[in-house]
Design a protein around this motif. Structure first.
Motif, PDB file in Angstrom:
ATOM      1  N   GLY A 153       0.455  55.697 -25.062  1.00 49.93           N
ATOM      2  CA  GLY A 153       1.283  56.717 -24.424  1.00 49.93           C
ATOM      3  C   GLY A 153       0.457  57.904 -23.953  1.00 49.93           C
ATOM      4  N   VAL A 154      -0.694  57.623 -23.397  1.00 51.31           N
ATOM      5  CA  VAL A 154      -1.595  58.678 -22.894  1.00 51.31           C
ATOM      6  C   VAL A 154      -0.884  59.519 -21.830  1.00 51.31           C
ATOM      7  N   VAL A 178      -8.207  52.108 -19.160  1.00 52.68           N
ATOM      8  CA  VAL A 178      -7.798  50.716 -19.404  1.00 52.68           C
ATOM      9  C   VAL A 178      -6.798  50.729 -20.563  1.00 52.68           C
ATOM     10  N   ASN A 179      -6.427  49.575 -21.061  1.00 53.26           N
ATOM     11  CA  ASN A 179      -5.507  49.487 -22.203  1.00 53.26           C
ATOM     12  C   ASN A 179      -6.260  49.046 -23.444  1.00 53.26           C
ATOM     13  N   VAL A 180      -5.812  49.534 -24.579  1.00 54.69           N
ATOM     14  CA  VAL A 180      -6.316  48.982 -25.831  1.00 54.69           C
ATOM     15  C   VAL A 180      -5.158  48.262 -26.499  1.00 54.69           C
ATOM     16  N   MET A 181      -5.429  47.078 -26.987  1.00 54.85           N
ATOM     17  CA  MET A 181      -4.389  46.240 -27.591  1.00 54.85           C
ATOM     18  C   MET A 181      -4.841  45.842 -28.995  1.00 54.85           C
ATOM     19  N   ILE A 197      -6.255  62.377 -15.892  1.00 53.26           N
ATOM     20  CA  ILE A 197      -5.995  62.258 -17.331  1.00 53.26           C
ATOM     21  C   ILE A 197      -6.991  63.179 -18.040  1.00 53.26           C
ATOM     22  N   GLY A 198      -6.492  64.011 -18.929  1.00 58.82           N
ATOM     23  CA  GLY A 198      -7.384  64.927 -19.646  1.00 58.82           C
ATOM     24  C   GLY A 198      -8.119  65.869 -18.711  1.00 58.82           C
ATOM     25  N   GLY A 199      -7.479  66.223 -17.598  1.00 59.43           N
ATOM     26  CA  GLY A 199      -8.068  67.189 -16.683  1.00 59.43           C
ATOM     27  C   GLY A 199      -9.095  66.614 -15.728  1.00 59.43           C
ATOM     28  N   ARG A 200      -9.290  65.299 -15.758  1.00 61.78           N
ATOM     29  CA  ARG A 200     -10.294  64.711 -14.858  1.00 61.78           C
ATOM     30  C   ARG A 200      -9.750  63.484 -14.134  1.00 61.78           C
TER      31      ARG A 200
END
Lengths: 410, 82
Positions: free
Chosen positions: A26-27, A351-354, A40-43
């Motif tokens: 949920g970034v 990317v995604n982490v699963m 994301i995260g200001g960049r």
């Protein structure tokens, strides 16, 4: 134990996993610039984990169609089709889906998740059998649970394991629905559909294929694995989603069986959900039309998939068995996967982490998905990020446990 | 027809690798609390168990299973049905 202790346990598990570092689930995506870039995260980062296979989320035609429908028909339908009626565009979308697949009819659901819930719970019930691939998506498991049918699993992509279980069922095979996916979302591998169809015929049961990740990706016309393998005539029900290649939200099923129309009257996830909003239906129809008329998108998607898979394989990452637009690196532990994921974000790649238990066989995965909208330069940037982390990991010098993964085995 | 004890012994072959060293298995061994199996691990073991006993175990039936003994009873019942 009180009611909410179950959720509090989750909090402890979460803390143990993340060690106080950033949460990959949920970034916050601060701004989306295009199908392949966001902040994301200001960049600015390259989006390589969105399953936006054809890159149509910012297609001008899709956006215009949604705008027009919004102005003409309003923001929402405010209820289900059973209660509030079907808009003309719902019916048109169903007609166009049926025509695309060369099937008698189609039914639209409000989400891909609901399509599986709605179809499975309508097709099987108590006394029937749902026989599913062990790696099927949670929506398939949940649909089976909702149905009340006996749920049996066979080993992932193992026709022999399927055959054994069908053999044990005897005459009950006539009341059995086999469920597989065209392209499995975790590792990007394809169902062995020719062999599964052969077993389905021999044992006299029914077959449903979820083409969520293969619509627009596989087959000469982008219909999915059933088209690619020439088995469509033996697939009783195809299920799919609008939220990947078609860049919207919603789900569907198509079939040549006249009984599909009756699903509308027995499927609770269809009956008791508000129908898709007119703007979503409009952009989906436009996206479907683009999918049909621009096969070059599929070619670009596969060029990108081959480029990324080939490069990551060359770097020594352990990947899924098949080249596909889903490219998953397999790590040994959740900590390694989280460290690689965070390293990639720092390198400007999302990317995604699963992690287990959501993954097959308890694997920890860092999963990329490529898009037709990725430029070759963006694919190279993704590869460079993986390469940078691979090299750092190999050196094992001055690197904290949570920043850098252990070197993946070749 | 295999007896309950035979089935239990054969189940232990599959469960023993998952037990911490020193944990003795018996019919009362709790699959979740003692062995620490999560639902995903348990259903993966069921694939092996099905092949071992040539029986199909519906996932629905597992919701009533907490101990190794209850799993043995379930398998015995299913083999009788076949």
């Amino acid at each position: 134990m009180s009611l909410l202790d179950r959720l509090r346990t989750l909090s402890q598990d979460r803390e143990a996993l993340l060690h106080g570092e950033s949460d990959p689930f949920g970034v916050p995506v601060e701004e989306v610039y295009s199908a392949t870039e966001a902040r994301i995260g200001g960049r600015t980062v390259v989006l390589a984990g969105t399953n936006n296979y054809l890159g149509l989320t910012f297609d001008p035609g899709c956006i215009q169609a949604a705008h027009d429908a919004l102005a003409a028909s309003g923001t929402g339908t405010t209820g289900s089709r059973m209660a509030n009626g079907s808009y003309a565009s719902h019916l048109e979308l169903e007609r166009e889906l049926a025509e695309f697949y060369g099937c008698r009819s189609a039914i639209v659901f409000s989400a891909g998740y609901l399509a599986n819930l709605g179809m499975i719970s309508a097709l099987v019930g108590p006394g029937d059998v749902a026989l599913i691939d062990a790696d099927c998506h949670a929506s398939i498991y949940d649909g089976c649970r909702l149905s009340g049918a006996d749920i049996l699993r066979f080993r992932h992509n193992d026709p022999e394991s399927l055959d054994k279980r069908l053999g044990r069922l005897g005459e009950q095979t006539a009341r059995t629905l086999i469920i597989v996916e065209g392209l499995y979302s975790m590792l990007g591998d394809r169902a062995r559909l020719e062999e599964i169809v052969e077993l389905k015929r021999r044992h006299g049961c029914f077959l449903m294929v979820d083409e969520a990740h293969s619509l627009g990706v596989l087959g000469e016309n982008g219909r999915g694995l059933a088209e690619e393998t020439g088995t469509a005539a033996d697939v009783d029900f195809i299920v799919g989603t609008f939220s990947k290649s078609l860049g919207g939200v919603g789900g569907f099923s198509v079939s040549d069986r006249p009984e599909l129309e009756l699903v509308r009257y027995s499927s609770r996830p269809y009956i008791f959900t508000a129908s898709p909003a007119p703007s979503v239906v409009a952009s989906t129809r436009e996206a479907l039309s683009i999918l049909r008329s621009r096969p070059e998108l599929r070619e670009r998607l596969w060029d990108n998939a081959r480029r990324l898979y080939g490069k990551l394989e060359e770097l020594g990452y352990r990947l899924g068995p098949d080249v596909s637009p889903v490219v998953a690196a397999r790590l040994d532990t959740p900590d390694q996967a989280l460290a690689l994921w965070r390293g990639l974000i720092d390198e400007g790649v999302y990317v995604n982490v699963m992690l287990p238990p959501a993954t097959p066989a308890g694997q920890s995965l860092v999963r990329c998905s490529v898009s037709a909208a990725h430029t070759p330069e963006q694919i190279d940037r993704i590869c460079e990020a993986f390469a940078a982390l691979r090299e750092q990991a190999s050196s094992e010098a001055g690197l904290s446990r949570h920043r850098v993964p252990r070197a993946p085995e070749a | 027809m295999a007896s309950y004890d035979d089935i239990l012994e054969r189940l232990f072959v599959h469960l023993r690798p998952l037990a911490r060293p020193g944990v003795e298995l018996d019919g009362d061994t709790d699959l979740v609390r003692t062995l620490g199996l999560d639902s995903t691990t348990l259903v993966d073991i069921i694939l092996d168990v099905e092949d071992e006993f040539d029986v199909s175990v519906p996932l629905n039936a597992l919701s009533d299973v907490q101990t190794a003994g209850e799993l043995a009873t379930l398998i015995r019942g299913l083999t009788e049905e076949q």
